[in-house]
Each structure stands twice: as C-alpha cells, then as structure tokens.
Write a protein that holds these residues in place. Sequence first.
Motif, PDB file in Angstrom:
ATOM      1  N   GLY A  15     -14.636  29.235  34.412  1.00  0.00           N
ATOM      2  CA  GLY A  15     -15.391  28.607  33.084  1.00  0.00           C
ATOM      3  C   GLY A  15     -16.031  29.584  32.509  1.00  0.00           C
ATOM      4  N   GLU A  16     -16.064  30.929  32.831  1.00  0.00           N
ATOM      5  CA  GLU A  16     -16.807  31.850  32.043  1.00  0.00           C
ATOM      6  C   GLU A  16     -15.811  32.487  31.130  1.00  0.00           C
ATOM      7  N   SER A  17     -16.239  33.500  30.342  1.00  0.00           N
ATOM      8  CA  SER A  17     -15.467  34.326  29.313  1.00  0.00           C
ATOM      9  C   SER A  17     -15.263  35.599  29.205  1.00  0.00           C
ATOM     10  N   LEU A  18     -14.364  36.282  28.841  1.00  0.00           N
ATOM     11  CA  LEU A  18     -14.358  37.839  28.698  1.00  0.00           C
ATOM     12  C   LEU A  18     -13.457  37.984  27.311  1.00  0.00           C
ATOM     13  N   ARG A  19     -13.769  39.471  26.802  1.00  0.00           N
ATOM     14  CA  ARG A  19     -12.905  39.492  25.803  1.00  0.00           C
ATOM     15  C   ARG A  19     -12.402  40.948  26.017  1.00  0.00           C
ATOM     16  N   LEU A  20     -10.986  41.136  25.980  1.00  0.00           N
ATOM     17  CA  LEU A  20     -10.278  42.429  26.148  1.00  0.00           C
ATOM     18  C   LEU A  20     -10.147  43.049  25.008  1.00  0.00           C
TER      19      LEU A  20
END
Length: 123
Positions: A15-20
């Motif tokens: 449910g969390e986010s990441l930005r590559l």
Amino acid sequence: QVHLAESGGGLVQTGESLRLSCAASGVSASSYTIAWFRQAPGKDREYVAGIGWRGERTDYMDSVKGRFTITRDTSKNTAYLQMNNLKSEDSADYYCAVLPCRTNYARCPVEYWGTGTLVSVSS
C-alpha cells in the motif's frame, strides 16, 4: 558512452509508495524513448511502462495501470516511475532502458540497459 543510473528502490509495506529515478547520460534527451522493466526472482524480465521522447505518449502493463506513473524531465535527462499502492507482486529488480522505437514499446528491442534498483514490498 551511454550510462543509465537507477535509484529510489527500497523496502516498503503493501500500500505504500516509491519513486524510482533513471538518470541518463551519453544520449540526447530529444531522441529516445525510455522504459522501465522489472524482474522478480525466478521470472523473466517484463516490460512495465514506457514514455516517448517528448513525454507525449505513455504506456503501461495492465497490472500497474492506475497505480504507476511514468514521467520524464528532458532538462535533467531523467525519467521517473512513481509507484503507488504497491503490492507484494511488485517486488523485483527494476531496470530502466533506452528504446529506439516510437511506438509498441513493449515489443521494442532494448538498446541500452541500466543496472537496476531493488524494490521489495512486504505484506
């Protein structure tokens, strides 16, 4: 010499986010399509998303539509993959790539690969 450097991977919960990020050098910002691929342990590398050289065209694999967004900043020669609502099945090494095609990104042969960044999603 072309160099693609990915960053932004890490360990997150469902449910969390990441930005590559993918910083490119040695290629002209106005002349290439860039894409993200991923490879999970024991599985084939698969296409995730692609963006045209002006950012006018984007494309996604079905399982990430509505959750992932690919963008690029040509002034920085950098592409991004914003990943929201992450699932355990998104866990993989993520690679950016330069493609010589203007359409059909998923079927386009890759011209250059980055070295990857690991995304791990725990449930």
